[in-house]
Design an enzyme around this catalytic site. Structure first.
Site, PDB file in Angstrom:
ATOM      1  N   GLY A   1      39.744  42.617  33.005  1.00  0.00           N
ATOM      2  CA  GLY A   1      38.812  43.005  33.464  1.00  0.00           C
ATOM      3  C   GLY A   1      39.321  43.776  34.763  1.00  0.00           C
ATOM      4  CB  CYS A   2      37.363  44.486  37.871  1.00  0.00           C
ATOM      5  SG  CYS A   2      36.024  45.414  36.941  1.00  0.00           S
ATOM      6  CE1 TYR A   3      42.620  39.081  36.213  1.00  0.00           C
ATOM      7  CE2 TYR A   3      40.333  38.909  36.030  1.00  0.00           C
ATOM      8  CZ  TYR A   3      41.702  38.420  35.535  1.00  0.00           C
ATOM      9  OH  TYR A   3      41.726  37.615  34.640  1.00  0.00           O
TER      10      TYR A   3
END
Length: 364
Positions: free
Chosen positions: A149-151
């Site tokens: 995901g975004c991290y």
């Protein structure tokens, strides 16, 4: 010298959409007055002006009408077939631009490739084609971080830094690439409506090495990393693979949860690194949405100029998942920056996971 980011290059699909035009198109897809009100508010207050996508004719070609005139959503397989084709091209574009920008580095000097993506799958993957098409040595070590995901940019950068600490001759190419728009759905769930209004497509590549910077060059030294979990948000950000793309759970409570917890997480990183908030000039926050930037800035008592780069990336590109925070760091590395040398950067993802990095401007 500490491992450092020597260059960052970004790439987006040629197709760009005006956020308000997309919002109007989405409103036309529903007869539910409540959904229309939600959509109007989401697109008006998103903080986004433009998003890029690999989908031509936004929705008009992606969703096909059946014999009854109803729009049919593509299957996950059909979406992934587009990912397999378009991700390869966009990744190579970012990789080529990175090698052109990286002063003093040649393709044959790259020793490791680390890729991150959560929006599609194919094998041989991005790492393979980067090695083959960019002229990297066949002996390059290749690693892929998937479905984070975004991290994901932070585990990728941390892995690159560890390779460089273990071998001072290591030169690591990191690529984060996401084609989030492929997972747009026309369902009426509020979290899906929110995701449709935020996510976009893009790629960012970074070159990490312990080599000293060239005279006059500025690099971003990677000083420290920190991982944290906010268990209160476990159910508020998650996704799974469905029959019509990836099914996302994205609660509107996520910004408030982050705002309530981020100060303690950040102060823990800084305290253990011998720093504090006053020493941080720029804050490279992952612009997951306008409310996320607002809540984090409020919790950390940040000034507008300290978060100008995250707001600019959100405005011009939207949320490109793992690639987004590298877009922010590129703006700081290549543009105007604070006279205070330290940067605190962070990104958020399923779990609710918080990943942080402490970086420092370093000049040759």
């Amino acid at each position: 010298m500490s491992p450092a980011i020597h260059a960052i290059a970004t790439a987006t699909p040629e197709i760009a959409y005006d956020q308000q035009e997309v919002g109007a198109w989405m409103q036309d897809r529903t007869d539910d007055p409540r959904q229309r009100r939600i959509l109007k508010a989401l697109y008006r207050t998103s903080g986004i002006q433009t998003r890029h996508s690999v989908i031509p004719g936004f929705g008009r070609d992606f969703f096909i009408r059946d014999t009854d005139g109803q729009l049919q959503e593509p299957t996950t397989g059909a979406r992934n077939a587009i990912y397999s084709r378009e991700a390869r091209q966009l990744g190579l574009q970012a990789g080529r631009q990175l090698l052109e920008k990286a002063k003093g580095f040649a393709p044959e000097q790259v020793t490791h490739v680390v890729t991150a993506s959560c929006t599609g799958f194919f094998n041989p993957g991005l790492d393979y084609f980067l090695v083959r098409e960019l002229g990297l040595p066949a002996t390059v070590e290749r690693y892929h971080l998937g479905f984070m995901g975004c991290y994901a940019a932070f585990p990728a950068l941390r892995m690159a830094a560890q390779f460089c600490q273990a071998d001072p001759q290591a030169v690591v190419l990191v690529l984060c690439l996401e084609l989030c728009s492929l997972h747009i759905q026309l369902g009426g769930r509020e979290d899906q409506l929110l995701a449709n209004a935020l996510f976009a497509d893009g790629a960012a590549a970074a070159l990490v090495s312990t080599r000293p910077p060239q005279p006059g060059q500025t690099v971003l030294a990677l000083e420290a990393f920190r991982s944290a979990l906010v268990p209160d948000g476990e159910a508020d950000m998650a996704w799974s693979i469905g029959d019509r793309g990836f099914d996302i759970a994205l609660s509107s409570y996520v910004p408030k949860i982050l705002g309530a917890n981020i100060a303690a997480v950040v102060d823990d990183l800084l305290r253990n690194s011998g720093s504090n908030r006053e020493q941080i000039g720029d804050w490279a926050i992952h612009p997951g949405g306008k409310s996320i930037i607002d809540q984090v800035a409020r919790a950390l008592e940040l000034q507008p100029e300290q978060i100008a780069a995250p707001r600019a990336v959100l405005r011009d590109f939207g949320n490109m998942s793992s690639a987004t925070v590298l877009f922010v760091l590129q703006q700081l590395l290549d543009g105007e920056r604070s006279d205070r040398p330290q940067i605190c950067s962070m990104a958020f993802g399923p779990g609710l996971t918080v990943e942080l990095g402490l970086l420092r401007y370093q000049q040759g």
